[in-house]
Design an enzyme around this catalytic site. Structure first.
Site, PDB file in Angstrom:
ATOM      1  N   ASP A 136      11.278  29.201 -18.888  1.00  0.00           N
ATOM      2  CA  ASP A 136      10.056  30.005 -19.033  1.00  0.00           C
ATOM      3  C   ASP A 136       9.071  29.753 -17.888  1.00  0.00           C
ATOM      4  O   ASP A 136       7.921  30.152 -17.953  1.00  0.00           O
ATOM      5  CB  ASP A 136       9.386  29.710 -20.391  1.00  0.00           C
ATOM      6  CG  ASP A 136       9.051  28.233 -20.569  1.00  0.00           C
ATOM      7  OD1 ASP A 136       9.271  27.438 -19.628  1.00  0.00           O
ATOM      8  OD2 ASP A 136       8.539  27.869 -21.653  1.00  0.00           O
ATOM      9  N   HIS A 138       8.043  26.773 -16.875  1.00  0.00           N
ATOM     10  CA  HIS A 138       7.181  25.583 -17.005  1.00  0.00           C
ATOM     11  C   HIS A 138       7.499  24.532 -15.942  1.00  0.00           C
ATOM     12  O   HIS A 138       8.632  24.413 -15.488  1.00  0.00           O
ATOM     13  CB  HIS A 138       7.222  24.999 -18.427  1.00  0.00           C
ATOM     14  CG  HIS A 138       8.500  24.336 -18.835  1.00  0.00           C
ATOM     15  ND1 HIS A 138       9.064  24.483 -20.073  1.00  0.00           N
ATOM     16  CD2 HIS A 138       9.332  23.477 -18.178  1.00  0.00           C
ATOM     17  CE1 HIS A 138      10.166  23.771 -20.151  1.00  0.00           C
ATOM     18  NE2 HIS A 138      10.355  23.154 -19.013  1.00  0.00           N
TER      19      HIS A 138
HETATM   20  P1  PGA Z   1      16.518  20.890 -17.243  1.00  0.00           P
HETATM   21  O1  PGA Z   1      14.978  21.007 -17.620  1.00  0.00           O
HETATM   22  O2  PGA Z   1      16.553  20.100 -15.995  1.00  0.00           O
HETATM   23  O3  PGA Z   1      17.154  20.146 -18.384  1.00  0.00           O
HETATM   24  O4  PGA Z   1      17.017  22.273 -17.069  1.00  0.00           O
HETATM   25  C1  PGA Z   1      14.058  21.366 -16.643  1.00  0.00           C
HETATM   26  C2  PGA Z   1      12.697  21.578 -17.270  1.00  0.00           C
HETATM   27  O5  PGA Z   1      12.627  21.891 -18.472  1.00  0.00           O
HETATM   28  O6  PGA Z   1      11.698  21.460 -16.554  1.00  0.00           O
END
Ligand code: PGA
Length: 261
Positions: A136, A138
């Site tokens: 999303d 973030h």
């Molecule tokens: P992920 O998470 O590395 O497990 O994809 C990244 C994030 O949520 O910032």
């Protein structure tokens, strides 16, 4: 932003580790901002390898992690403390007390968040912040709508993030709803940022971050205002970028003194 598209996740992770190693070799007292999740795991493996095989020492390095779940003891296997310990800290020579994460068990969360900010400042600020990006958009746990001026504080996870992170907890209802996270302003104060993103499912967030308008609706887009951010991508995560060919051309035409590898 410097956008670098490597042939795959392994190559991008290697380059990220090289940039961090170069910083530590130039400044053995470097202050690193670290991230959890799946994205940085290969980079951490490379740092461990460099420590074991190339003598890269972390003994004077200080680290601050981006975030932690509220209500999980540090020894809970799902805590970011455990994740960092198992994937990096237990394999390298960091000094005791040199690794920091927000305290998700703090009785007074606002005071603890303020103390975290003060500890970063007392360490001289973050030299290099490692980042991933959520589906999303973030950054850390700054969900869409987060203040672009935010500092370390309590946040409530979005449904999308709860779903994404349920893979670590076994089910969605086990994922804590609250987290403590560095704010977007805290991240922006780092002297350099490296953001990694891999896979097709990150392609939209990556496009919005790099080529969309700067907006709290895509918190990662604040990095367009950062003076020294490198984005390391695999071809899938880069697949929705409009200026993809330009980023490839820039990297292919770099003068030798500008190359990282
Ligand atoms: P992920 O998470 O590395 O497990 O994809 C990244 C994030 O949520 O910032």
């Amino acid at each position: 932003m410097e956008v670098i598209i490597k042939s795959d996740k392994a190559e991008a992770s290697k380059l990220g580790a090289k940039i961090i190693a170069r910083l530590i070799r130039q400044n053995n007292k470097a202050v690193l901002g670290l991230a959890t999740g799946s994205t940085p795991l290969q980079l951490y493996k490379q740092l461990v390898r460099m420590h074991q095989e190339e003598g890269l020492s972390f003994k004077d390095v200080t680290t601050f992690n981006l975030d932690e779940y509220v209500g999980l003891e540090s020894d809970n296997p799902c805590s970011f403390y455990s994740e960092m310990h198992n994937n990096l800290f237990c394999h390298i020579d960091m000094a005791k007390g040199a690794t920091h994460l927000p305290d998700g068990m703090a009785e007074n969360i606002p005071d603890s968040c303020a103390a975290y900010e003060a500890a970063i400042a007392a360490a001289g600020g973050i030299d290099l912040q490692l980042l991933g990006i959520g589906h999303d958009g973030h950054l850390a746990f700054n969900e869409p709508g987060s203040s672009l001026a935010s500092r370390t504080r309590l946040k409530t996870l979005s449904q999308k993030t709860i779903k994404a992170n349920s893979r670590f907890f076994g089910s969605e209802d086990k994922v804590p709803r609250h987290v403590m996270t560095m704010g977007l302003s805290t991240i922006m104060a780092a002297r350099q940022c490296i953001l990694l993103a891999f896979g097709m499912d990150k392609a939209e967030a990556v496009r919005d971050m790099i080529e969309g308008p700067v907006s709290a609706s895509c918190p990662g887009s604040i990095l367009q205002f950062h003076e020294r951010t490198i984005v390391l991508l695999d071809p899938e995560a880069a697949s929705k970028l409009r200026r993809k060919q330009y980023y490839l051309d820039v990297y292919a035409s770099k003068p030798a003194w500008q190359l990282w590898d």
